[in-house]
Design a protein around this motif. Structure first.
Motif, mmCIF file in Angstrom:
data_model
loop_
_atom_site.group_PDB
_atom_site.id
_atom_site.type_symbol
_atom_site.label_atom_id
_atom_site.label_comp_id
_atom_site.label_asym_id
_atom_site.label_seq_id
_atom_site.Cartn_x
_atom_site.Cartn_y
_atom_site.Cartn_z
ATOM 1 N N ASN A 82 -2.936 7.920 5.669
ATOM 2 C CA ASN A 82 -1.526 7.907 6.059
ATOM 3 C C ASN A 82 -0.761 8.853 5.141
ATOM 4 O OD1 ASN A 82 1.091 7.444 6.816
ATOM 5 N ND2 ASN A 82 1.108 5.267 6.351
ATOM 6 N N PRO A 83 -0.605 10.105 5.558
ATOM 7 C CA PRO A 83 0.074 11.087 4.713
ATOM 8 C C PRO A 83 1.512 10.703 4.363
ATOM 9 C CG PRO A 83 -1.015 12.160 6.575
ATOM 10 C CD PRO A 83 -1.113 10.673 6.790
ATOM 11 N N GLU A 84 2.097 9.784 5.128
ATOM 12 C CA GLU A 84 3.479 9.364 4.854
ATOM 13 C C GLU A 84 3.561 8.185 3.883
ATOM 14 O OE1 GLU A 84 6.071 9.064 8.284
ATOM 15 O OE2 GLU A 84 4.614 10.206 9.449
ATOM 16 N N ALA A 85 2.429 7.652 3.458
ATOM 17 C CA ALA A 85 2.430 6.488 2.565
ATOM 18 C C ALA A 85 3.163 6.818 1.265
ATOM 19 C CB ALA A 85 1.009 6.045 2.266
ATOM 20 N N VAL A 86 4.042 5.917 0.864
ATOM 21 C CA VAL A 86 4.869 6.095 -0.330
ATOM 22 C C VAL A 86 4.206 5.417 -1.524
ATOM 23 C CG1 VAL A 86 7.110 5.549 -1.370
ATOM 24 C CG2 VAL A 86 6.973 6.212 1.050
ATOM 25 N N VAL A 87 4.136 6.158 -2.639
ATOM 26 C CA VAL A 87 3.683 5.616 -3.915
ATOM 27 C C VAL A 87 4.916 5.529 -4.802
ATOM 28 C CG1 VAL A 87 2.208 5.975 -5.924
ATOM 29 C CG2 VAL A 87 1.411 6.665 -3.653
ATOM 30 N N HIS A 124 7.811 5.185 7.908
ATOM 31 C CA HIS A 124 6.418 4.821 8.212
ATOM 32 C C HIS A 124 5.541 4.609 6.991
ATOM 33 C CE1 HIS A 124 7.085 5.189 12.420
ATOM 34 N NE2 HIS A 124 7.444 6.449 12.332
ATOM 35 N N GLY A 125 5.910 5.159 5.839
ATOM 36 C CA GLY A 125 5.071 5.017 4.664
ATOM 37 C C GLY A 125 5.523 3.953 3.692
ATOM 38 N N THR A 126 6.531 3.182 4.069
ATOM 39 C CA THR A 126 7.087 2.180 3.168
ATOM 40 C C THR A 126 6.034 1.159 2.752
ATOM 41 O OG1 THR A 126 9.266 2.425 4.170
ATOM 42 C CG2 THR A 126 8.877 0.415 2.900
ATOM 43 N N PRO A 127 5.889 0.930 1.442
ATOM 44 C CA PRO A 127 4.909 -0.052 0.988
ATOM 45 C C PRO A 127 5.325 -1.480 1.326
ATOM 46 C CG PRO A 127 6.129 0.843 -0.870
ATOM 47 C CD PRO A 127 6.586 1.578 0.339
ATOM 48 N N VAL A 128 4.360 -2.357 1.281
ATOM 49 C CA VAL A 128 4.597 -3.794 1.448
ATOM 50 C C VAL A 128 4.824 -4.378 0.055
ATOM 51 C CG1 VAL A 128 3.521 -5.994 2.085
ATOM 52 C CG2 VAL A 128 3.230 -3.970 3.546
ATOM 53 N N ILE A 129 5.868 -5.189 -0.074
ATOM 54 C CA ILE A 129 6.158 -5.882 -1.327
ATOM 55 C C ILE A 129 5.775 -7.346 -1.130
ATOM 56 C CG2 ILE A 129 7.885 -6.431 -3.066
ATOM 57 C CD1 ILE A 129 7.393 -3.377 -2.651
ATOM 58 N N LEU A 130 4.783 -7.800 -1.870
ATOM 59 C CA LEU A 130 4.254 -9.157 -1.740
ATOM 60 C C LEU A 130 5.004 -10.108 -2.664
ATOM 61 C CD1 LEU A 130 2.005 -11.140 -0.789
ATOM 62 C CD2 LEU A 130 0.699 -10.365 -2.769
ATOM 63 N N GLU A 184 1.549 -1.331 11.464
ATOM 64 C CA GLU A 184 1.649 -0.575 12.717
ATOM 65 C C GLU A 184 1.857 0.918 12.455
ATOM 66 O OE1 GLU A 184 6.366 -1.182 13.666
ATOM 67 O OE2 GLU A 184 4.989 -2.755 14.261
ATOM 68 N N ASN A 185 2.238 1.259 11.226
ATOM 69 C CA ASN A 185 2.488 2.651 10.859
ATOM 70 C C ASN A 185 1.354 3.264 10.039
ATOM 71 O OD1 ASN A 185 5.089 2.627 12.055
ATOM 72 N ND2 ASN A 185 5.811 1.470 10.305
ATOM 73 N N GLY A 186 0.229 2.599 9.960
ATOM 74 C CA GLY A 186 -0.889 3.102 9.178
ATOM 75 C C GLY A 186 -1.066 2.321 7.893
ATOM 76 N N GLU A 187 -1.955 2.810 7.030
ATOM 77 C CA GLU A 187 -2.224 2.114 5.771
ATOM 78 C C GLU A 187 -1.133 2.429 4.750
ATOM 79 O OE1 GLU A 187 -6.202 1.879 4.209
ATOM 80 O OE2 GLU A 187 -6.998 2.467 6.160
ATOM 81 N N VAL A 188 -0.720 1.392 4.033
ATOM 82 C CA VAL A 188 0.303 1.517 2.993
ATOM 83 C C VAL A 188 -0.112 0.682 1.792
ATOM 84 C CG1 VAL A 188 2.207 1.955 4.615
ATOM 85 C CG2 VAL A 188 1.685 -0.394 3.921
ATOM 86 N N LEU A 189 0.504 0.988 0.658
ATOM 87 C CA LEU A 189 0.229 0.221 -0.550
ATOM 88 C C LEU A 189 0.886 -1.143 -0.494
ATOM 89 C CD1 LEU A 189 0.694 2.913 -3.332
ATOM 90 C CD2 LEU A 189 -1.422 1.765 -2.672
ATOM 91 N N VAL A 190 0.304 -2.084 -1.230
ATOM 92 C CA VAL A 190 0.877 -3.415 -1.402
ATOM 93 C C VAL A 190 1.164 -3.585 -2.894
ATOM 94 C CG1 VAL A 190 0.520 -5.907 -1.164
ATOM 95 C CG2 VAL A 190 -0.463 -4.328 0.530
#
Length: 90
Positions: free
Chosen positions: A15-20, A76-82, A35-41
């Motif tokens: 996911n080139p749009e994934a945000v670090v 689309h690259g917004t990470p998930v905050i657990l 739904e927007n691809g793989e992202v960081l948690v």
């Protein structure tokens, strides 16, 4: 500690749009598919602990978390905050 260059390389392929989020590498707990691809948690409490370690009071970190971290949205690259459910973890 996580090797952020390896994480970024992994994400760029999927996911080139994934945000670090710079400075929060120690709070990364994994990757998930949305739904927007793989992202960081990221672990929310670990993010707040990082804020405190950088000089914020716990109250300032809590406020920053509620006002900046949780509502963060970069598309689309917004990470998930657990966030752990209160009383379910030690």
């Amino acid at each position: 500690m996580i090797d952020i260059s390896r994480v970024e390389a992994y994400l760029r392929k999927r996911n080139p749009e994934a945000v670090v989020l710079p400075g929060y590498e120690a709070a990364i707990v994994g990757v998930t598919r949305t739904e927007n691809g793989e992202v960081l948690v990221y672990d929310y409490e670990a993010m707040l602990a990082i804020c405190v370690s950088q000089g914020m009071s716990r109250q300032e970190a809590d406020d920053y978390g509620e006002e900046v971290i949780l509502p963060f949205n970069e598309g689309h690259g917004t990470p998930v905050i657990l966030r752990h459910l209160e009383g379910t973890h030690d």
